[in-house]
Motif scaffolding. Sequence first.
Motif, PDB file in Angstrom:
ATOM      1  N   GLU A   1       2.211  -6.723   5.679  1.00 23.45           N
ATOM      2  CA  GLU A   1       2.555  -5.550   4.869  1.00 23.45           C
ATOM      3  C   GLU A   1       4.053  -5.274   4.924  1.00 23.45           C
ATOM      4  OE1 GLU A   1       1.707  -2.582   2.193  1.00 23.45           O
ATOM      5  OE2 GLU A   1       0.397  -4.154   2.987  1.00 23.45           O
TER       6      GLU A   1
ATOM      7  N   LYS B   1       6.696  -5.519   1.807  1.00 22.58           N
ATOM      8  CA  LYS B   1       7.592  -4.439   1.391  1.00 22.58           C
ATOM      9  C   LYS B   1       9.043  -4.905   1.363  1.00 22.58           C
ATOM     10  CE  LYS B   1       4.706  -0.621   3.053  1.00 22.58           C
ATOM     11  NZ  LYS B   1       4.615   0.508   4.009  1.00 22.58           N
TER      12      LYS B   1
ATOM     13  N   GLU C   1       9.615  -6.992  -1.688  1.00 20.69           N
ATOM     14  CA  GLU C   1       9.731  -6.169  -2.895  1.00 20.69           C
ATOM     15  C   GLU C   1      11.097  -5.503  -2.989  1.00 20.69           C
ATOM     16  OE1 GLU C   1       6.494  -3.473  -2.756  1.00 20.69           O
ATOM     17  OE2 GLU C   1       5.092  -4.875  -3.719  1.00 20.69           O
TER      18      GLU C   1
ATOM     19  N   ARG D   1       2.076  -8.978  -5.282  1.00 25.58           N
ATOM     20  CA  ARG D   1       1.713  -7.652  -4.786  1.00 25.58           C
ATOM     21  C   ARG D   1       1.586  -6.654  -5.924  1.00 25.58           C
ATOM     22  NH1 ARG D   1       2.420  -6.085   0.447  1.00 25.58           N
ATOM     23  NH2 ARG D   1       3.302  -4.100  -0.212  1.00 25.58           N
ATOM     24  N   GLN D   2       2.498  -6.764  -6.905  1.00 23.55           N
ATOM     25  CA  GLN D   2       2.408  -5.869  -8.063  1.00 23.55           C
ATOM     26  C   GLN D   2       1.143  -6.161  -8.872  1.00 23.55           C
ATOM     27  OE1 GLN D   2       4.465  -3.331  -8.621  1.00 23.55           O
ATOM     28  NE2 GLN D   2       3.169  -2.707 -10.333  1.00 23.55           N
ATOM     29  N   ASP D   3       0.786  -7.433  -8.998  1.00 18.81           N
ATOM     30  CA  ASP D   3      -0.453  -7.788  -9.704  1.00 18.81           C
ATOM     31  C   ASP D   3      -1.678  -7.233  -8.984  1.00 18.81           C
ATOM     32  OD1 ASP D   3       1.002  -9.118 -11.603  1.00 18.81           O
ATOM     33  OD2 ASP D   3       0.779 -11.093 -10.651  1.00 18.81           O
ATOM     34  N   ASP D   4      -1.653  -7.291  -7.661  1.00 23.89           N
ATOM     35  CA  ASP D   4      -2.776  -6.730  -6.896  1.00 23.89           C
ATOM     36  C   ASP D   4      -2.883  -5.223  -7.120  1.00 23.89           C
ATOM     37  OD1 ASP D   4      -3.344  -9.234  -5.919  1.00 23.89           O
ATOM     38  OD2 ASP D   4      -2.161  -8.965  -4.080  1.00 23.89           O
ATOM     39  N   ARG D   5      -1.743  -4.537  -7.115  1.00 25.20           N
ATOM     40  CA  ARG D   5      -1.777  -3.105  -7.363  1.00 25.20           C
ATOM     41  C   ARG D   5      -2.255  -2.794  -8.775  1.00 25.20           C
ATOM     42  NH1 ARG D   5       2.989  -2.946  -4.088  1.00 25.20           N
ATOM     43  NH2 ARG D   5       4.293  -3.179  -5.946  1.00 25.20           N
ATOM     44  N   ASP D   6      -1.775  -3.593  -9.740  1.00 24.35           N
ATOM     45  CA  ASP D   6      -2.221  -3.373 -11.120  1.00 24.35           C
ATOM     46  C   ASP D   6      -3.718  -3.617 -11.260  1.00 24.35           C
ATOM     47  OD1 ASP D   6       0.383  -2.801 -11.792  1.00 24.35           O
ATOM     48  OD2 ASP D   6       0.827  -4.831 -12.518  1.00 24.35           O
ATOM     49  N   ARG D   7      -4.233  -4.619 -10.547  1.00 24.65           N
ATOM     50  CA  ARG D   7      -5.659  -4.899 -10.616  1.00 24.65           C
ATOM     51  C   ARG D   7      -6.472  -3.741 -10.037  1.00 24.65           C
ATOM     52  NH1 ARG D   7      -5.523  -8.926  -7.706  1.00 24.65           N
ATOM     53  NH2 ARG D   7      -4.946 -10.440  -9.313  1.00 24.65           N
ATOM     54  N   VAL D   8      -5.986  -3.201  -8.914  1.00 24.13           N
ATOM     55  CA  VAL D   8      -6.687  -2.058  -8.311  1.00 24.13           C
ATOM     56  C   VAL D   8      -6.639  -0.850  -9.238  1.00 24.13           C
ATOM     57  CG1 VAL D   8      -6.628  -0.430  -6.389  1.00 24.13           C
ATOM     58  CG2 VAL D   8      -6.340  -2.860  -5.954  1.00 24.13           C
ATOM     59  N   ASN D   9      -5.467  -0.616  -9.855  1.00 22.05           N
ATOM     60  CA  ASN D   9      -5.354   0.511 -10.786  1.00 22.05           C
ATOM     61  C   ASN D   9      -6.255   0.328 -11.999  1.00 22.05           C
ATOM     62  OD1 ASN D   9      -3.432   1.843  -9.204  1.00 22.05           O
ATOM     63  ND2 ASN D   9      -1.740   0.713 -10.144  1.00 22.05           N
TER      64      ASN D   9
END
Length: 210
Positions: A72, A76, A79, A143-151
Motif C-alpha cells: 500500500e 501510494k 502514484e 491502482r486507479q483502474d482498481d478504484r474505478d472498478r470498485v466505484n
Amino acid sequence: MDGDRRNRREESPRQRLQGELRELRQLRELRAREGTQRGNRSESTGSSARPRLDQPRTGRPGLFSLPAYDPEAFGKLSERIARFLGTGRFIVWMTVVIIAWVVWNTVGPQSWRFDDYPFIFLTLMLSLQASYAAPLILLAQNRQDDRDRVNMEQDRARSDRNIADTEYLTREVAALRHGLGEVATRDFVRSELQALLKELDERRDHADTL
C-alpha cells in the motif's frame, strides 16, 4: 457405596449440581493433560509424525529471501511520482537540468567536465529514468483502474437498489389507485342516500293511500 448413596440422597439439589460441576471440571482437566501429553509425544517423534491436514503447509525457505515491503505504501509512493511526472513542473525542471548539464560539460573548464560530448552519461541517466518511470506509471494506472472498478460496482449496486425501490413504489402507487377505485366517494354516497330517501317517501305515500 451405600453410605455415598445415602449422603447423595440427603444432599440438597444445589449441592448435587455443585458436585456434578466439580466432576466435569476434573474430567476436563484430565482430558487437557492427556492432550498435552500427546502433543509432546508427537513433537518428540519429530519427522516420523505425519503432517496435519487441517493446517496450511508452510513454504520452504529459499536460498535468497526477498526484502519485505508494504504494497500500500509503495503504491501510494508510485502514484505520487506518477502525478509529478505528469505535471508541467517536472518538464520544466527536467529541461533546466538537461540545459545545465549540457552547458556545464560544454562551456565549463576541462577539469570540471564529467560528461563530454556526446553526453553518454546523460543518455544513460535519461534511459534509467524512463525505465523506472514506465513501471511506476503502470502501477499507478492499475491502482486507479482498481478504484474505478470498485466505484463502478458500487454505482451499479446503488442503481440496482434505486431501480428496486422505484419498482416497489410503482407497485404501491398502483395498489393505492386500485384501492381508491373501489372506495365510495362522497358524491356516490350522497346519490345513494337520496335514492333511499326517495324510495322511502314513495313507500310512505303508497302506505298513506292504502
